[in-house]
Design a protein around this motif. Structure first.
Motif, PDB file in Angstrom:
ATOM      1  N   ILE A  12     -16.172 -27.861 -36.717  1.00  0.00           N
ATOM      2  CA  ILE A  12     -16.207 -26.629 -35.911  1.00  0.00           C
ATOM      3  C   ILE A  12     -16.881 -25.490 -36.675  1.00  0.00           C
ATOM      4  N   ALA A  13     -17.059 -25.675 -37.991  1.00  0.00           N
ATOM      5  CA  ALA A  13     -17.769 -24.669 -38.789  1.00  0.00           C
ATOM      6  C   ALA A  13     -19.206 -25.093 -39.086  1.00  0.00           C
ATOM      7  N   HIS A  14     -19.683 -26.116 -38.416  1.00  0.00           N
ATOM      8  CA  HIS A  14     -21.027 -26.627 -38.667  1.00  0.00           C
ATOM      9  C   HIS A  14     -22.077 -25.587 -38.270  1.00  0.00           C
ATOM     10  N   PRO A  15     -23.170 -25.446 -39.037  1.00  0.00           N
ATOM     11  CA  PRO A  15     -24.205 -24.453 -38.709  1.00  0.00           C
ATOM     12  C   PRO A  15     -24.961 -24.752 -37.415  1.00  0.00           C
ATOM     13  N   LYS A  18     -24.831 -26.957 -31.464  1.00  0.00           N
ATOM     14  CA  LYS A  18     -24.544 -28.114 -30.621  1.00  0.00           C
ATOM     15  C   LYS A  18     -23.446 -28.985 -31.235  1.00  0.00           C
ATOM     16  N   VAL A  19     -23.478 -29.108 -32.549  1.00  0.00           N
ATOM     17  CA  VAL A  19     -22.442 -29.873 -33.241  1.00  0.00           C
ATOM     18  C   VAL A  19     -21.100 -29.157 -33.124  1.00  0.00           C
ATOM     19  N   ARG A  20     -21.129 -27.839 -33.318  1.00  0.00           N
ATOM     20  CA  ARG A  20     -19.892 -27.055 -33.195  1.00  0.00           C
ATOM     21  C   ARG A  20     -19.290 -27.216 -31.800  1.00  0.00           C
ATOM     22  N   GLN A  21     -20.127 -27.115 -30.792  1.00  0.00           N
ATOM     23  CA  GLN A  21     -19.624 -27.185 -29.419  1.00  0.00           C
ATOM     24  C   GLN A  21     -19.038 -28.554 -29.108  1.00  0.00           C
ATOM     25  N   GLU A  25     -15.027 -28.946 -28.387  1.00  0.00           N
ATOM     26  CA  GLU A  25     -14.685 -29.405 -27.040  1.00  0.00           C
ATOM     27  C   GLU A  25     -13.772 -30.628 -27.098  1.00  0.00           C
ATOM     28  N   ASN A  26     -14.052 -31.529 -28.024  1.00  0.00           N
ATOM     29  CA  ASN A  26     -13.246 -32.739 -28.153  1.00  0.00           C
ATOM     30  C   ASN A  26     -11.897 -32.486 -28.815  1.00  0.00           C
ATOM     31  N   ILE A  59     -18.386 -22.081 -26.544  1.00  0.00           N
ATOM     32  CA  ILE A  59     -17.674 -22.348 -27.797  1.00  0.00           C
ATOM     33  C   ILE A  59     -16.486 -21.398 -27.925  1.00  0.00           C
ATOM     34  N   SER A  60     -16.709 -20.139 -27.588  1.00  0.00           N
ATOM     35  CA  SER A  60     -15.636 -19.144 -27.624  1.00  0.00           C
ATOM     36  C   SER A  60     -14.492 -19.543 -26.698  1.00  0.00           C
ATOM     37  N   GLU A  61     -14.824 -20.064 -25.524  1.00  0.00           N
ATOM     38  CA  GLU A  61     -13.789 -20.505 -24.573  1.00  0.00           C
ATOM     39  C   GLU A  61     -12.890 -21.563 -25.190  1.00  0.00           C
ATOM     40  N   HIS A  62     -13.498 -22.559 -25.841  1.00  0.00           N
ATOM     41  CA  HIS A  62     -12.695 -23.618 -26.448  1.00  0.00           C
ATOM     42  C   HIS A  62     -11.902 -23.098 -27.648  1.00  0.00           C
ATOM     43  N   ALA A  63     -12.510 -22.217 -28.437  1.00  0.00           N
ATOM     44  CA  ALA A  63     -11.807 -21.653 -29.593  1.00  0.00           C
ATOM     45  C   ALA A  63     -10.582 -20.864 -29.136  1.00  0.00           C
TER      46      ALA A  63
END
Length: 360
Positions: A12-15, A18-21, A25-26, A59-63
């Protein structure tokens, strides 16, 4: 060696966004099923989640969803609620009329209020958006968001219903009870007068939170005259209407009631949530703390409404609350009723704490 899930949390801290999302999400389902994976390395994942609240809206929604679910954990709650910088971000974002996740921010704030230190919000200030029409006082901004959210006139993607739970928990603190009953300089309106109108709103969350907020503010006995004053807060119609049904009363009984309670339509229904009914009855019980409160409720014939509520609501807690109130209203009193040192008779009641940590 970290588990696969713990490794996923690290992404989740990946630069790469797309990877972060994909990672976050998972991870959403595990925020309720296996929350411990977010508490590794001295809550480092929680720190990352707080940062991601400012990320891309999805991403903010999932966080935010994960933080809401994790805040039932006391350790996580403390880490979130005591972070003044993060609180500032939440308060700034929620007031943005274009914020797509304003409802999730409302839910998170409601959970953060389980931390007593959040009462410091009463003294916080921030520049309000021009479209909000509020002042720099953060609580005033939140109240105005709540009011305008009822019809979606401020943010088309938010109703701000969960701010009602925030108000209910904040109202457990004496200094914030005082805020709710004092006119605000910027609009000359008492905050409680802004939220009392939602005791019959279609949203269960809004009705429940407002009912609890009113009850908790009512623990401030010196404010009872303002509560009961027709030219002040005038709270009785807003408490009695939700617990009234379509019952027919004798003419003498009906004519003694408040005008709002007379000649209710045949399709009038009392609140469908028994907990809300109980809360309103307990608030009425708080107003029996003073002789003036008892006399007023007798004069406007509150008893028949409570009598019918007791008969028609099949709920032990509601019936017990009604029994207690009836015993006080129906007792005989001498003109010089004995009072406590504070000048009022004591009524024991618990602050409303039934609003649990919200999960998504």
């Amino acid at each position: 060696m970290p588990s696969e899930l713990e490794e996923l949390v690290g992404f989740i801290a990946h630069p790469n966004p797309k990877v972060r999302q994909l990672a976050i999400e998972n991870l959403v389902p595990y925020s309720t099923a296996q929350s411990s994976i977010f508490k590794t390395e001295e809550l480092l994942p929680v720190k990352h989640l707080k940062f991601l609240v400012r990320d891309d809206p999805k991403i903010s929604e999932h966080a935010l969803t994960i933080l809401i679910n994790l805040s039932g954990d006391r350790e996580v709650l403390e880490a979130v609620a005591t972070d003044e910088k993060f609180l500032g971000i939440v308060l700034t974002n929620i007031a943005d009329p274009e914020e797509p996740n304003a409802n999730l921010l409302s839910m998170l704030l409601a959970n953060m209020a389980k931390w007593d230190g959040l009462k410091g919000i009463a003294t916080q200030k921030q520049s309000p958006p021009a479209t909000l029409g509020s002042d720099e006082n953060v609580l005033n901004q939140l109240i105005d968001l709540f009011v305008k959210g009822a019809d979606g006139s401020y943010n088309k993607k938010a109703d701000f219903n969960y701010l009602a739970y925030l108000f209910a928990d904040l109202a457990k603190h004496p200094e914030i009870r005082q805020y709710f009953v004092q006119k605000q300089e910027y609009d000359d309106v008492i905050p409680l007068n802004k939220i009392k109108v939602f005791t019959e709103h279609k949203s269960d969350v809004r009705r429940k939170g407002v009912a609890s907020a009113i009850k908790n503010v009512a623990f401030d006995v010196p404010s009872h005259p303002a509560f009961l004053d027709e030219d002040g807060i005038n709270i009785l119609p807003y408490i009695l209407l939700p617990i009234a049904g379509n019952e027919q009363y004798d003419e003498d009984e009906m004519l003694a009631m408040l005008p709002d309670l007379q000649l209710l339509p045949p399709d009038k229904q009392r609140d469908t949530d028994n907990h809300i009914i109980q809360t309103h009855v307990e608030t009425l019980m708080l107003f029996t703390s003073t002789r003036e409160g008892r006399d007023l409720m007798r004069s406007v014939n509150v008893y028949p409404i409570i009598r019918e509520t007791h008969l028609r609501v099949d709920d032990a807690n509601v019936q017990e609350a009604c029994d207690r109130l009836v015993q006080v209203l129906m007792m005989d009193e001498e003109p010089d009723t004995k009072k406590t040192e504070s000048g009022v008779e004591e009524v024991e009641e618990d602050e409303d704490e039934d609003d649990q940590i919200v999960e998504v």
